[in-house]
Design a protein around this motif. Structure first.
Motif, PDB file in Angstrom:
ATOM      1  N   THR A 135       0.867  -1.190   0.000  1.00 41.70           N
ATOM      2  CA  THR A 135       0.000   0.000   0.000  1.00 41.70           C
ATOM      3  C   THR A 135       0.900   1.236   0.000  1.00 41.70           C
ATOM      4  N   ALA A 136       0.292   2.380  -0.352  1.00 41.31           N
ATOM      5  CA  ALA A 136       1.046   3.636  -0.360  1.00 41.31           C
ATOM      6  C   ALA A 136       1.571   3.936   1.045  1.00 41.31           C
ATOM      7  N   GLU A 137       0.766   3.581   2.053  1.00 38.54           N
ATOM      8  CA  GLU A 137       1.164   3.831   3.435  1.00 38.54           C
ATOM      9  C   GLU A 137       2.388   2.984   3.808  1.00 38.54           C
ATOM     10  N   GLN A 138       2.376   1.716   3.402  1.00 43.11           N
ATOM     11  CA  GLN A 138       3.539   0.854   3.680  1.00 43.11           C
ATOM     12  C   GLN A 138       4.792   1.403   3.006  1.00 43.11           C
ATOM     13  N   VAL A 139       4.621   1.869   1.777  1.00 43.68           N
ATOM     14  CA  VAL A 139       5.766   2.426   1.054  1.00 43.68           C
ATOM     15  C   VAL A 139       6.300   3.636   1.810  1.00 43.68           C
ATOM     16  N   ALA A 140       5.387   4.555   2.164  1.00 45.73           N
ATOM     17  CA  ALA A 140       5.793   5.786   2.863  1.00 45.73           C
ATOM     18  C   ALA A 140       6.510   5.444   4.175  1.00 45.73           C
ATOM     19  N   ASP A 141       5.986   4.449   4.891  1.00 50.17           N
ATOM     20  CA  ASP A 141       6.574   4.073   6.184  1.00 50.17           C
ATOM     21  C   ASP A 141       7.933   3.375   6.046  1.00 50.17           C
ATOM     22  N   SER A 142       8.271   2.915   4.855  1.00 46.67           N
ATOM     23  CA  SER A 142       9.517   2.166   4.664  1.00 46.67           C
ATOM     24  C   SER A 142      10.658   3.023   4.123  1.00 46.67           C
ATOM     25  N   ILE A 143      10.357   4.281   3.828  1.00 48.60           N
ATOM     26  CA  ILE A 143      11.387   5.174   3.289  1.00 48.60           C
ATOM     27  C   ILE A 143      12.304   5.619   4.437  1.00 48.60           C
ATOM     28  N   ASN A 144      13.588   5.498   4.231  1.00 53.23           N
ATOM     29  CA  ASN A 144      14.522   5.901   5.282  1.00 53.23           C
ATOM     30  C   ASN A 144      14.617   7.417   5.383  1.00 53.23           C
ATOM     31  N   PRO A 145      14.735   7.930   6.631  1.00 52.02           N
ATOM     32  CA  PRO A 145      14.952   9.378   6.790  1.00 52.02           C
ATOM     33  C   PRO A 145      16.359   9.749   6.321  1.00 52.02           C
ATOM     34  N   ASP A 146      16.590  11.043   6.125  1.00 52.77           N
ATOM     35  CA  ASP A 146      17.914  11.514   5.730  1.00 52.77           C
ATOM     36  C   ASP A 146      18.814  11.445   6.964  1.00 52.77           C
ATOM     37  N   ASP A 147      19.466  10.295   7.140  1.00 51.37           N
ATOM     38  CA  ASP A 147      20.215   9.993   8.356  1.00 51.37           C
ATOM     39  C   ASP A 147      21.448   9.222   7.908  1.00 51.37           C
TER      40      ASP A 147
END
Ligand SMILES: *Cc1c(COP(=O)(O)O)cnc(C)c1O
Length: 337
Positions: free
Chosen positions: A111-123
């Motif tokens: 889902t779009a939500e799963q994709v969004a939640d799996s993106i790594n922060p700029d870290d």
């Protein structure tokens, strides 16, 4: 033998062979094979994408796309059962030196939500997420299809986070036929699309990668490095053109055959769960009175080949070399087990 192990077992039909024999050819590494050029143009136009490249396999088109969209040290988000992750020999690590965020999707769909939640922060501790790779239909999801609305939502997430979006469309035409969609709708959503001609479409060899002119230009360089530059490949491309002209609409027959066999399986006490049958693949759990390996053996004694894909699951794949009569015979055999 009736072969349900995969839709890759199809043999070229007489009409396809004739088209191959008659193909006009040239050296495709020099860009001079008119039939390859025609196939590439045909598919690019069909999907409303700028350019295309013909390759020997779907593994190659996927791996080239991933290499185009990443640099070493990046991370690719995909479902945990994606072909790009579990069936391409660790190619993402080997060819692109990138890691994978394997997400537990719904029968292969994210889902779009799963994709969004799996993106790594700029870290600095984390790999840089650069690519989302989706599969439609999803093989290990039992040939499940995405909803276009969810795909558009995922596209939005990619825009917002500056990510590329690739589609492993090995069986995309099965989804397009099953859901009565248009190829251009996919062209508008994805940055690159890989299409297999050698699955349900019935050619002996070949896949095509679609994308922008710039992406396909880079893909040509990578295809050469991977050893996929072919010479008089027009003989193979002619089979692809024949398949696009003759074998797309008939995929519905395979879907109907899959529904019939699944209905026969559903009545058996040793069949536990059948994944929803949306296209040409049936994945089901065999348990209790019959063991999956025993089921495969019993079918084989009746000259029917199926595959046990895990300790509990069996897979049946429909394709254009399976006739109505073969399906009837299969149903009779299942009924008697
Ligand atoms: C078959 C398949 C491919 C490509 O496989 P090749 O055998 O390399 O052509 C890619 N993705 C999926 C989902 C497939 O089923």
């Amino acid at each position: 033998m009736i072969d349900y192990r995969s839709d890759t077992f199809t043999k070229p039909s007489p009409g396809m062979l004739e088209a191959m024999f008659k193909a006009e050819v040239g050296d495709d590494v020099y860009g001079e094979d008119p039939t390859v050029n025609r196939l590439e143009k045909m598919l690019a136009e069909m999907f409303g994408m700028e350019s295309a490249i013909f390759c020997p396999s779907g593994t190659m088109t996927n791996q080239i796309a991933i290499k185009c969209h990443t640099v070493p040290g990046d991370e690719v988000i995909c479902d945990h059962m994606s072909h790009v992750y579990i069936y391409e020999g660790g190619g993402i690590a080997l060819n692109s030196a990138s890691s994978v965020r394997a997400v537990l999707g719904d029968n292969g769909r994210l889902t779009a939500e799963q994709v969004a939640d799996s993106i790594n922060p700029d870290d600095i501790h984390k790999p840089r997420t650069s690519l989302i790779s989706l599969e439609n239909t999803a093989n290990r999801g039992g040939g499940s299809c995405y909803n276009l609305t969810e795909l558009k939502n995922i596209r939005e997430v990619c825009f917002k986070n500056n990510l590329a979006l690739h589609l492993d469309g090995a069986r995309l035409f099965n989804a397009i036929v099953a859901k009565n969609e248009k190829p251009e709708e996919y062209g508008q959503i994805f940055d690159s699309i890989s299409i297999c001609l050698s699955k349900g479409l019935g050619t002996p060899i070949g896949s095509v990668l679609l994308g922008t002119k710039d992406l396909i230009k880079r893909a040509r360089r990578i295809r050469k490095v991977f050893g996929g530059g072919m010479r008089q490949a027009g003989y193979l491309a002619a089979a692809g053109i024949y398949a696009l002209e003759n074998n797309i609409a008939r995929l519905e027959e395979d879907h109907e055959h899959a529904r019939l066999i699944a209905a026969a399986l559903a009545k058996k006490d040793f069949v536990a769960v059948i994944l929803p049958v949306e296209t040409n693949i049936i994945i089901f759990e065999v348990s209790g009175r019959i063991h999956p390996v025993e089921f495969v053996e019993k079918m084989r004694e009746n000259e029917i080949r199926v595959t046990a894909i895990s300790k509990t699951q069996v897979r049946i794949v429909l394709h254009l070399d399976v006739t109505k009569e073969m399906v009837s015979k299969t149903i009779k055999v299942i009924e008697q087990l």
